[in-house]
Design an enzyme around this catalytic site. Structure first.
Site, mmCIF file in Angstrom:
data_model
loop_
_atom_site.group_PDB
_atom_site.id
_atom_site.type_symbol
_atom_site.label_atom_id
_atom_site.label_comp_id
_atom_site.label_asym_id
_atom_site.label_seq_id
_atom_site.Cartn_x
_atom_site.Cartn_y
_atom_site.Cartn_z
ATOM 1 N N ASP A 52 26.418 0.893 -4.636
ATOM 2 C CA ASP A 52 25.027 1.283 -4.894
ATOM 3 C C ASP A 52 24.900 1.900 -6.288
ATOM 4 O O ASP A 52 23.801 2.262 -6.719
ATOM 5 C CB ASP A 52 24.485 2.213 -3.794
ATOM 6 N N SER A 53 26.033 1.979 -7.036
ATOM 7 C CA SER A 53 25.969 2.341 -8.456
ATOM 8 C C SER A 53 25.180 1.282 -9.220
ATOM 9 O O SER A 53 24.804 1.491 -10.373
ATOM 10 C CB SER A 53 27.372 2.491 -9.047
ATOM 11 N N ASP A 91 28.082 -1.527 -0.178
ATOM 12 C CA ASP A 91 27.599 -0.161 0.064
ATOM 13 C C ASP A 91 26.326 -0.178 0.885
ATOM 14 O O ASP A 91 25.394 -0.949 0.586
ATOM 15 C CB ASP A 91 27.277 0.507 -1.284
ATOM 16 N N LYS A 121 30.537 0.140 3.302
ATOM 17 C CA LYS A 121 30.967 1.501 2.933
ATOM 18 C C LYS A 121 29.794 2.456 3.126
ATOM 19 O O LYS A 121 28.662 2.143 2.740
ATOM 20 C CB LYS A 121 31.467 1.547 1.484
ATOM 21 N N GLU A 123 28.691 6.799 2.949
ATOM 22 C CA GLU A 123 29.076 8.120 2.454
ATOM 23 C C GLU A 123 28.912 9.169 3.552
ATOM 24 O O GLU A 123 27.848 9.253 4.175
ATOM 25 C CB GLU A 123 28.204 8.514 1.251
ATOM 26 N N GLU A 190 36.157 10.506 -3.971
ATOM 27 C CA GLU A 190 35.600 10.560 -5.327
ATOM 28 C C GLU A 190 35.646 11.986 -5.877
ATOM 29 O O GLU A 190 35.182 12.937 -5.234
ATOM 30 C CB GLU A 190 34.147 10.035 -5.303
#
Ligand code: KIV
Length: 272
Positions: A52-53, A91, A121, A123, A190
């Site tokens: 999602d970057s 993501d 993925k 978070e 991270e």
């Protein structure tokens, strides 16, 4: 070196586990479109993350929060079309899984059905455990993401190193074990102290992939645009820049503009 192979053996979640067992480091990079996916895959990267970057490097947002499920699906579909060997992780964007586990499974199924990616993925640790378990129960492999979680940037207030204090470090260790016990196949850590990341990687049987987490983990991930110097706005200490693609593009585009203006392009051979 390019690792191009006519019939490459696909990377699977099981193969990543075997790599950890024999001490072979795992390479992971982001990609957000077909062309980049093809290049990264041909170069031999084990895991491609449709991160999602993309919200930052593709869309110009200052955080990862604005990118939508539809936009992530569009990008992931394009990447998957270009990849033959690497495991493709997609993501789950902010807002697509935090509400409750039903929302999470619906978003997860949409991503898997529409993109043909290999896994997802998410978070978070304990707070999203129910959603992680629900997604896993549908047969979808999940990669966890702990430490600095950019989707929670408004809670932290800055992108500084996480888990430097004991209480946060203890929660991080607990969350990593919870995710492993739930059935996650790997975890991204991270921006956490290298010593802590090394400890977690040695305690877990699943691979721990670090970004700004030192060399004692089982693999590394970077954002493609940062590591090839296409994006030069971001220079954290953990980033190694392997190329200056922005300068190469600037020169090429500058030369093209000059040639068009001077009438040098196209020449006789470049026309019909
Ligand atoms: O979105 C992303 O690129 C990521 C990496 C930084 C791990 O989550």
């Amino acid at each position: 070196m390019s690792v191009h192979n006519e019939n490459p053996r696909r990377v699977t979640t099981q193969r990543l586990l075997e790599m950890k067992k024999r001490g072979e480091k795992i390479s992971m990079l982001t990609a957000y479109d077909y062309t980049m996916g093809t290049i990264v895959d041909n170069a031999g990267v084990d895991v491609i993350l449709v991160g999602d970057s993309a919200s930052n490097v593709m869309c110009g947002n200052t955080t990862t929060l604005p990118i939508t499920l539809d936009q992530m699906i569009f990008l992931a579909k394009s990447v998957v079309r270009g990849v033959k060997r690497a495991l493709v992780v997609v993501d789950m964007p902010f807002g697509s899984y935090q509400g409750n586990s039903k929302e999470a499974i619906m978003s997860a199924i949409r991503i898997m059905k529409e993109t043909h990616g290999d896994c997802l993925k998410l978070e978070g640790g304990e707070e999203i455990l129910e959603s992680v378990k629900r997604i896993l129960s549908a047969g979808i492999p999940v990669m966890g993401h702990l430490g600095l979680m950019p989707q929670s940037i408004n809670k932290y207030g800055s992108y500084t190193v996480r888990a430097q204090e004991e209480v946060e470090a203890e929660k991080l260790i607990r969350d990593a074990h919870l995710l492993e016990d739930a059935g996650c196949f790997a975890i991204v850590l991270e921006k956490v102290p290298a010593k802590l990341a090394t400890q977690i990687a040695s305690e877990l049987t699943i691979p721990v992939i670090g970004i700004g987490a030192g060399g004692g983990v089982d693999g590394q991930v970077l954002v493609l645009h940062d590591m090839i110097g296409l994006n030069q706005d971001f220079s954290p200490r953990f980033l190694r820049r392997y190329a200056d693609v922005q300068s190469i593009m600037n020169d090429a585009i500058g030369n093209y503009v000059e040639d068009v203006k001077s009438g040098d392009f196209p020449n006789e051979k470049e026309q019909y």
